[in-house]
Motif scaffolding. Structure first.
Motif, PDB file in Angstrom:
ATOM      1  N   UNK A 164       0.852  -1.188   0.000  1.00 54.11           N
ATOM      2  CA  UNK A 164       0.000   0.000   0.000  1.00 54.11           C
ATOM      3  C   UNK A 164       0.885   1.233   0.000  1.00 54.11           C
ATOM      4  N   UNK A 165       0.381   2.330  -0.538  1.00 49.48           N
ATOM      5  CA  UNK A 165       1.100   3.592  -0.514  1.00 49.48           C
ATOM      6  C   UNK A 165       0.109   4.723  -0.308  1.00 49.48           C
ATOM      7  N   UNK A 166       0.524   5.716   0.459  1.00 51.85           N
ATOM      8  CA  UNK A 166      -0.328   6.865   0.759  1.00 51.85           C
ATOM      9  C   UNK A 166       0.548   7.985   1.313  1.00 51.85           C
ATOM     10  N   UNK A 167      -0.037   9.145   1.496  1.00 46.36           N
ATOM     11  CA  UNK A 167       0.684  10.285   2.052  1.00 46.36           C
ATOM     12  C   UNK A 167       0.257  10.506   3.500  1.00 46.36           C
ATOM     13  N   UNK A 168       1.238  10.744   4.370  1.00 47.17           N
ATOM     14  CA  UNK A 168       0.957  11.002   5.785  1.00 47.17           C
ATOM     15  C   UNK A 168       1.988  11.989   6.315  1.00 47.17           C
ATOM     16  N   UNK A 169       1.520  13.082   6.898  1.00 44.32           N
ATOM     17  CA  UNK A 169       2.401  14.088   7.489  1.00 44.32           C
ATOM     18  C   UNK A 169       3.494  14.526   6.506  1.00 44.32           C
ATOM     19  N   UNK A 170       3.077  14.821   5.279  1.00 44.52           N
ATOM     20  CA  UNK A 170       3.975  15.333   4.245  1.00 44.52           C
ATOM     21  C   UNK A 170       5.025  14.335   3.779  1.00 44.52           C
ATOM     22  N   UNK A 171       4.845  13.057   4.072  1.00 50.72           N
ATOM     23  CA  UNK A 171       5.731  12.025   3.543  1.00 50.72           C
ATOM     24  C   UNK A 171       4.928  11.037   2.707  1.00 50.72           C
ATOM     25  N   UNK A 172       5.567  10.496   1.683  1.00 49.37           N
ATOM     26  CA  UNK A 172       4.993   9.387   0.929  1.00 49.37           C
ATOM     27  C   UNK A 172       5.369   8.107   1.658  1.00 49.37           C
ATOM     28  N   UNK A 173       4.365   7.306   2.001  1.00 47.54           N
ATOM     29  CA  UNK A 173       4.559   6.089   2.775  1.00 47.54           C
ATOM     30  C   UNK A 173       4.346   4.865   1.885  1.00 47.54           C
ATOM     31  N   UNK A 174       5.227   3.880   1.996  1.00 48.59           N
ATOM     32  CA  UNK A 174       5.056   2.593   1.335  1.00 48.59           C
ATOM     33  C   UNK A 174       5.184   1.512   2.401  1.00 48.59           C
ATOM     34  N   UNK A 175       4.194   0.630   2.478  1.00 43.75           N
ATOM     35  CA  UNK A 175       4.223  -0.472   3.438  1.00 43.75           C
ATOM     36  C   UNK A 175       4.022  -1.767   2.662  1.00 43.75           C
ATOM     37  N   UNK A 176       4.857  -2.754   2.952  1.00 44.12           N
ATOM     38  CA  UNK A 176       4.911  -3.973   2.140  1.00 44.12           C
ATOM     39  C   UNK A 176       5.042  -5.217   3.011  1.00 44.12           C
ATOM     40  N   UNK A 177       4.419  -6.313   2.582  1.00 46.94           N
ATOM     41  CA  UNK A 177       4.590  -7.602   3.239  1.00 46.94           C
ATOM     42  C   UNK A 177       4.581  -8.725   2.229  1.00 46.94           C
ATOM     43  N   UNK A 178       5.360  -9.777   2.491  1.00 42.44           N
ATOM     44  CA  UNK A 178       5.394 -10.929   1.606  1.00 42.44           C
ATOM     45  C   UNK A 178       5.567 -12.213   2.393  1.00 42.44           C
ATOM     46  N   UNK A 179       4.841 -13.278   1.994  1.00 40.59           N
ATOM     47  CA  UNK A 179       4.900 -14.534   2.725  1.00 40.59           C
ATOM     48  C   UNK A 179       4.392 -15.677   1.842  1.00 40.59           C
TER      49      UNK A 179
END
Length: 234
Positions: free
Chosen positions: A178-193
């Protein structure tokens, strides 16, 4: 695939042409520097899930235009977990989170990753997956997605599937991003299994929901350096 350091450096080349709108920069009164706020899974979530830190730190770029400097620092953290497959313990589950400055020049946001689709981001940061799995196939979208609460809002997690080999046997991998903007930062969060280990997906959901940006308390984060990790500049 392009590694994260190269992707960040290449993507930020657009800053060069954009600096013309920044009066202080053009006049030589100030440098331009952008530093993300770090993002980390919470300590209780790490304890619950058993995931351990594999690598974390600042990723930076630096460039000089005339006599003025420009730089940006992004934060990256990777965590892994040992799982049992075919009776063998394998480090075959991964969680990662990344925060990058949104970057604004003359009031206009400039970040090459802000408008990327999840699939494009997987391609840009695919070396993070390759580092944990051997001979991984090109991820393909499953067409499924789901929502998780993350940093105060519901975030859409896109699902992809790939294949690798563990102990010589083919194993399907589920990749969530997932990716989104939070507090003026671009955030990327990832998981794999491994797809066969549904319980591992529950643990990754826990980690995703727990992320803190910025993290709470003293987590031993070093001071940011916009030039950290860059060998040759842009």
């Amino acid at each position: 695939m392009m590694d994260r350091r190269t992707a960040l450096a290449a993507g930020c080349t657009g800053l060069v042409s954009a600096t013309a709108g920044c009066i202080g920069f053009v006049l030589g009164d100030e440098s331009l520097e952008y530093i993300a706020e770090p993002i980390l899974p919470s300590e209780p979530a790490l304890e619950r899930t058993g995931y351990e830190l594999s690598d974390q730190g600042w990723l930076g770029i630096g460039e000089t235009i005339g006599e003025r400097d420009i730089g940006a620092a992004a934060w990256s953290g990777t965590y892994t977990n040992d799982v049992t497959i075919q009776g063998q313990s394998q480090e075959a589950a991964i969680f990662a989170c990344l925060s990058m400055p949104k970057i604004e020049v003359a009031g206009s946001p400039i970040n090459p990753f802000a408008d990327m689709t999840p699939r494009e981001l997987l391609e840009e940061f695919g070396d993070e997956v390759d580092s944990e799995f051997d001979d991984i196939a090109q991820p393909q979208p499953t067409g499924d997605s789901f929502s998780l609460p993350m940093l105060g809002e519901a975030r859409i997690i896109e699902e992809f599937i790939s294949e690798t080999r563990i102990q010589g046997e083919p194993i399907e991998l589920l990749l969530w991003i997932t990716t989104f903007t939070h507090r003026d930062d671009v955030i990327i969060v990832f998981g794999g299994f491994p797809r066969q280990l549904a319980d591992e997906g529950v643990l990754i959901e826990d980690l995703m929901e727990s992320v803190e940006h910025p993290p709470e308390g003293d987590r031993g984060i070093p001071e940011a350096n916009t030039d950290e990790g860059i060998d040759d500049g842009l």
